[in-house]
Write a protein that holds these residues in place. Sequence first.
Motif, PDB file in Angstrom:
ATOM      1  N   UNK A  38       0.628  -1.186  -0.048  1.00 22.59           N
ATOM      2  CA  UNK A  38       0.069   0.176  -0.257  1.00 22.59           C
ATOM      3  C   UNK A  38       0.718   1.464   0.009  1.00 22.59           C
ATOM      4  N   UNK A  39       0.217   2.467  -0.509  1.00 19.38           N
ATOM      5  CA  UNK A  39       1.334   3.311  -0.896  1.00 19.38           C
ATOM      6  C   UNK A  39       2.419   3.149  -1.366  1.00 19.38           C
ATOM      7  N   UNK A  40       2.423   2.318  -2.513  1.00 21.41           N
ATOM      8  CA  UNK A  40       4.058   2.169  -2.692  1.00 21.41           C
ATOM      9  C   UNK A  40       3.867   2.159  -4.050  1.00 21.41           C
ATOM     10  N   UNK A  41       4.804   3.364  -4.899  1.00 18.25           N
ATOM     11  CA  UNK A  41       5.113   2.802  -6.776  1.00 18.25           C
ATOM     12  C   UNK A  41       5.319   1.699  -6.544  1.00 18.25           C
ATOM     13  N   UNK A  42       5.629   1.497  -8.274  1.00 23.15           N
ATOM     14  CA  UNK A  42       6.067  -0.185  -8.840  1.00 23.15           C
ATOM     15  C   UNK A  42       7.678  -0.463  -8.878  1.00 23.15           C
ATOM     16  N   UNK A  43       8.424   0.905  -8.613  1.00 21.66           N
ATOM     17  CA  UNK A  43       9.570   1.033  -7.964  1.00 21.66           C
ATOM     18  C   UNK A  43       9.958   0.644  -6.354  1.00 21.66           C
ATOM     19  N   UNK A  44       9.333   0.867  -5.793  1.00 21.92           N
ATOM     20  CA  UNK A  44       9.517   0.514  -4.960  1.00 21.92           C
ATOM     21  C   UNK A  44       9.083  -0.581  -3.632  1.00 21.92           C
ATOM     22  N   UNK A  45       7.879  -1.339  -4.849  1.00 28.11           N
ATOM     23  CA  UNK A  45       7.963  -2.789  -4.703  1.00 28.11           C
ATOM     24  C   UNK A  45       8.558  -3.448  -5.117  1.00 28.11           C
ATOM     25  N   UNK A  46       9.159  -3.668  -5.976  1.00 28.25           N
ATOM     26  CA  UNK A  46      10.019  -4.017  -6.932  1.00 28.25           C
ATOM     27  C   UNK A  46      11.541  -4.029  -5.854  1.00 28.25           C
ATOM     28  N   UNK A  47      12.200  -2.862  -5.016  1.00 23.98           N
ATOM     29  CA  UNK A  47      12.927  -3.037  -3.957  1.00 23.98           C
ATOM     30  C   UNK A  47      12.543  -3.550  -3.275  1.00 23.98           C
ATOM     31  N   UNK A  48      11.962  -3.910  -2.461  1.00 18.19           N
ATOM     32  CA  UNK A  48      10.941  -4.883  -1.654  1.00 18.19           C
ATOM     33  C   UNK A  48      11.574  -5.715  -1.832  1.00 18.19           C
ATOM     34  N   UNK A  49      11.525  -5.979  -2.819  1.00 21.26           N
ATOM     35  CA  UNK A  49      11.135  -8.037  -3.452  1.00 21.26           C
ATOM     36  C   UNK A  49      12.498  -7.826  -3.420  1.00 21.26           C
ATOM     37  N   UNK A  50      13.345  -7.491  -4.487  1.00 19.71           N
ATOM     38  CA  UNK A  50      14.480  -7.531  -4.212  1.00 19.71           C
ATOM     39  C   UNK A  50      15.573  -7.792  -3.574  1.00 19.71           C
ATOM     40  N   UNK A  51      15.380  -6.907  -2.384  1.00 22.48           N
ATOM     41  CA  UNK A  51      16.205  -6.928  -1.446  1.00 22.48           C
ATOM     42  C   UNK A  51      16.556  -8.319  -1.036  1.00 22.48           C
ATOM     43  N   UNK A  52      15.387  -9.047  -0.713  1.00 26.04           N
ATOM     44  CA  UNK A  52      16.534 -10.335  -0.112  1.00 26.04           C
ATOM     45  C   UNK A  52      17.294 -11.366  -1.256  1.00 26.04           C
ATOM     46  N   UNK A  53      17.043 -10.962  -2.386  1.00 25.45           N
ATOM     47  CA  UNK A  53      17.415 -12.321  -3.342  1.00 25.45           C
ATOM     48  C   UNK A  53      18.552 -11.653  -3.515  1.00 25.45           C
ATOM     49  N   UNK A  54      19.288 -10.145  -3.415  1.00 24.01           N
ATOM     50  CA  UNK A  54      20.304 -10.631  -3.650  1.00 24.01           C
ATOM     51  C   UNK A  54      20.921 -11.166  -3.664  1.00 24.01           C
ATOM     52  N   UNK A  55      21.561 -11.382  -2.571  1.00 21.85           N
ATOM     53  CA  UNK A  55      22.737 -12.238  -2.648  1.00 21.85           C
ATOM     54  C   UNK A  55      22.793 -13.352  -3.854  1.00 21.85           C
ATOM     55  N   UNK A  56      21.800 -13.826  -4.142  1.00 16.96           N
ATOM     56  CA  UNK A  56      21.497 -14.920  -5.113  1.00 16.96           C
ATOM     57  C   UNK A  56      21.578 -14.319  -6.553  1.00 16.96           C
ATOM     58  N   UNK A  57      21.221 -13.194  -6.844  1.00 14.22           N
ATOM     59  CA  UNK A  57      21.061 -12.489  -8.234  1.00 14.22           C
ATOM     60  C   UNK A  57      22.474 -12.653  -8.304  1.00 14.22           C
ATOM     61  N   UNK A  58      23.499 -11.184  -7.095  1.00 18.10           N
ATOM     62  CA  UNK A  58      25.061 -11.097  -6.901  1.00 18.10           C
ATOM     63  C   UNK A  58      26.134 -12.367  -6.838  1.00 18.10           C
ATOM     64  N   UNK A  59      25.771 -13.800  -6.502  1.00 15.24           N
ATOM     65  CA  UNK A  59      26.198 -14.772  -6.952  1.00 15.24           C
ATOM     66  C   UNK A  59      25.704 -15.425  -8.060  1.00 15.24           C
ATOM     67  N   UNK A  60      24.956 -15.055  -8.888  1.00 19.93           N
ATOM     68  CA  UNK A  60      24.227 -15.663 -10.003  1.00 19.93           C
ATOM     69  C   UNK A  60      23.892 -17.149 -10.172  1.00 19.93           C
ATOM     70  N   UNK A  61      23.316 -17.347  -9.135  1.00 19.18           N
ATOM     71  CA  UNK A  61      22.066 -18.163  -8.500  1.00 19.18           C
ATOM     72  C   UNK A  61      20.655 -17.954  -9.561  1.00 19.18           C
ATOM     73  N   UNK A  62      20.403 -16.727  -9.592  1.00 22.26           N
ATOM     74  CA  UNK A  62      19.609 -15.661  -9.734  1.00 22.26           C
ATOM     75  C   UNK A  62      19.645 -14.828 -11.144  1.00 22.26           C
TER      76      UNK A  62
END
Length: 88
Positions: A38-62
């Motif tokens: 609620x009260x978030x734009x699309x970019x803010x929502x995406x940042x929320x989702x990316x945050x816990x996945x970032x280490x897996x993105x950085x090590x190429x698991x995602x």
Amino acid sequence: MNVDEVKSILLQHLSLDEVYVTLYEDNYQIVAIGHVFYDMNELERHKIIYAPLMKYILNNEIHAISIQAFNPEEWNEKRRLCSISSSC
């Protein structure tokens, strides 16, 4: 990394009502529903989702992610519209 692991990570780190994760080739498609959006734009929502996945993105698991994030009212409206339309 499989879809159940991605879903589990998101549910452990975020206050979400529902999460759907699918994998097509190397692209994880995530649909997240929660009051947190609620009260978030699309970019803010995406940042929320990316945050816990970032280490897996950085090590190429995602490799790639597609995100759709809704608050419960938006999700209910999308489901209602999809039930009367074949475009979903």
